[in-house]
Write an enzyme that holds these catalytic residues in place. Structure first.
Site, PDB file in Angstrom:
ATOM      1  CG  ASP A   7      -0.226  -0.133   2.811  1.00 40.95           C
ATOM      2  OD1 ASP A   7       1.014   0.342   1.948  1.00 40.95           O
ATOM      3  OD2 ASP A   7      -0.977   0.098   3.206  1.00 40.95           O
ATOM      4  CB  CYS A  64       0.619  -2.537   4.804  1.00 41.13           C
ATOM      5  SG  CYS A  64       0.651  -3.841   6.349  1.00 41.13           S
ATOM      6  CB  THR A  66       1.730  -3.406  11.128  1.00 36.97           C
ATOM      7  OG1 THR A  66       1.110  -3.708   9.923  1.00 36.97           O
ATOM      8  CG2 THR A  66       1.700  -1.396  12.009  1.00 36.97           C
ATOM      9  CG  HIS A  97       9.994 -25.034  12.080  1.00 38.48           C
ATOM     10  ND1 HIS A  97       9.294 -24.941  13.515  1.00 38.48           N
ATOM     11  CD2 HIS A  97      10.549 -25.396  12.031  1.00 38.48           C
ATOM     12  CE1 HIS A  97      10.503 -25.571  14.492  1.00 38.48           C
ATOM     13  NE2 HIS A  97      11.314 -25.997  13.200  1.00 38.48           N
ATOM     14  CG  HIS A 132       8.067 -28.432  10.942  1.00 41.08           C
ATOM     15  ND1 HIS A 132       7.679 -27.852  12.061  1.00 41.08           N
ATOM     16  CD2 HIS A 132       9.334 -29.028  11.300  1.00 41.08           C
ATOM     17  CE1 HIS A 132       8.756 -28.157  12.509  1.00 41.08           C
ATOM     18  NE2 HIS A 132       9.597 -28.559  11.966  1.00 41.08           N
TER      19      HIS A 132
HETATM   20  C1  RB5 Z   1      -2.023   2.645   6.789  1.00 37.12           C
HETATM   21  O1  RB5 Z   1      -1.968   4.046   7.546  1.00 37.12           O
HETATM   22  C2  RB5 Z   1      -1.477   1.256   8.081  1.00 37.12           C
HETATM   23  O2  RB5 Z   1      -2.995   1.280   8.115  1.00 37.12           O
HETATM   24  C3  RB5 Z   1      -1.593   0.245   6.319  1.00 37.12           C
HETATM   25  O3  RB5 Z   1       0.041   0.387   5.728  1.00 37.12           O
HETATM   26  C4  RB5 Z   1      -1.502  -1.297   7.263  1.00 37.12           C
HETATM   27  O4  RB5 Z   1      -0.263  -1.232   8.688  1.00 37.12           O
HETATM   28  C5  RB5 Z   1      -2.509  -1.632   8.291  1.00 37.12           C
HETATM   29  O5  RB5 Z   1      -2.262  -2.950   8.755  1.00 37.12           O
END
Ligand code: RB5
Length: 145
Positions: A7, A64, A66, A97, A132
């Site tokens: 994203d 993204c 996180t 695994h 596994h």
């Molecule tokens: C975008 O602001 C953020 O929410 C997205 O990149 C991501 O971290 C979602 O899990």
């Protein structure tokens, strides 16, 4: 072929990873996004997950902010084992695994140098197999109601 997607929060790191893998001579396909303009991560998670699940791509990498949203969304697609990895060990173990077929990275949580190390380890580590195998088969057998 390795499928790449991000994203807006992951766009910059995706471009770095793309350059890095192309330099290594790996075939990649970029499923977007293509700028830092705000987009919704499930749209890109779905594209990459479907490419992997249909065997069009051997593996996928999703980025993204996180890595969490991408993994939640990608894991909705049958046959996908998407793992958020944050260091070398998590990258190694998700392959050994769990036979993870999509790597998810949080661009806002780790620096680019570490992200490239994670990509290297993840792409070069094989599934251990053995005990596994039956566990991964059980993951694949879980169905949505
Ligand atoms: C975008 O602001 C953020 O929410 C997205 O990149 C991501 O971290 C979602 O899990």
């Amino acid at each position: 072929m390795i499928a790449l997607g991000s994203d807006h929060a992951g766009f910059g790191l995706k471009e770095k990873i793309k350059q890095y893998l192309e330099k290594k001579g790996l075939e990649i396909k970029d499923y977007g996004c293509f700028s830092e303009e705000s987009v919704d991560y499930p749209d890109y998670a779905e594209k990459v997950a479907r490419a992997v699940s249909s065997n069009e791509a051997e593996k996928g990498i999703l980025i993204c902010g996180t890595g969490i949203g991408m993994s939640i969304a990608a894991n909705k697609v049958s046959g996908i084992r998407a793992a958020v990895c944050w260091d070398e060990k998590s990258a190694e173990m998700s392959r050994r695994h769990n036979d993870a077929n999509i790597l998810c990275i949080g661009a806002r949580l780790i620096d680019q140098e570490l992200a490239l190390k994670i990509v290297d380890i993840w792409l070069s580590t094989d599934f251990d197999g053995g005990r596994h195998v039956k566990r991964v088969k059980k993951i694949n057998a879980i169905t949505y109601e």
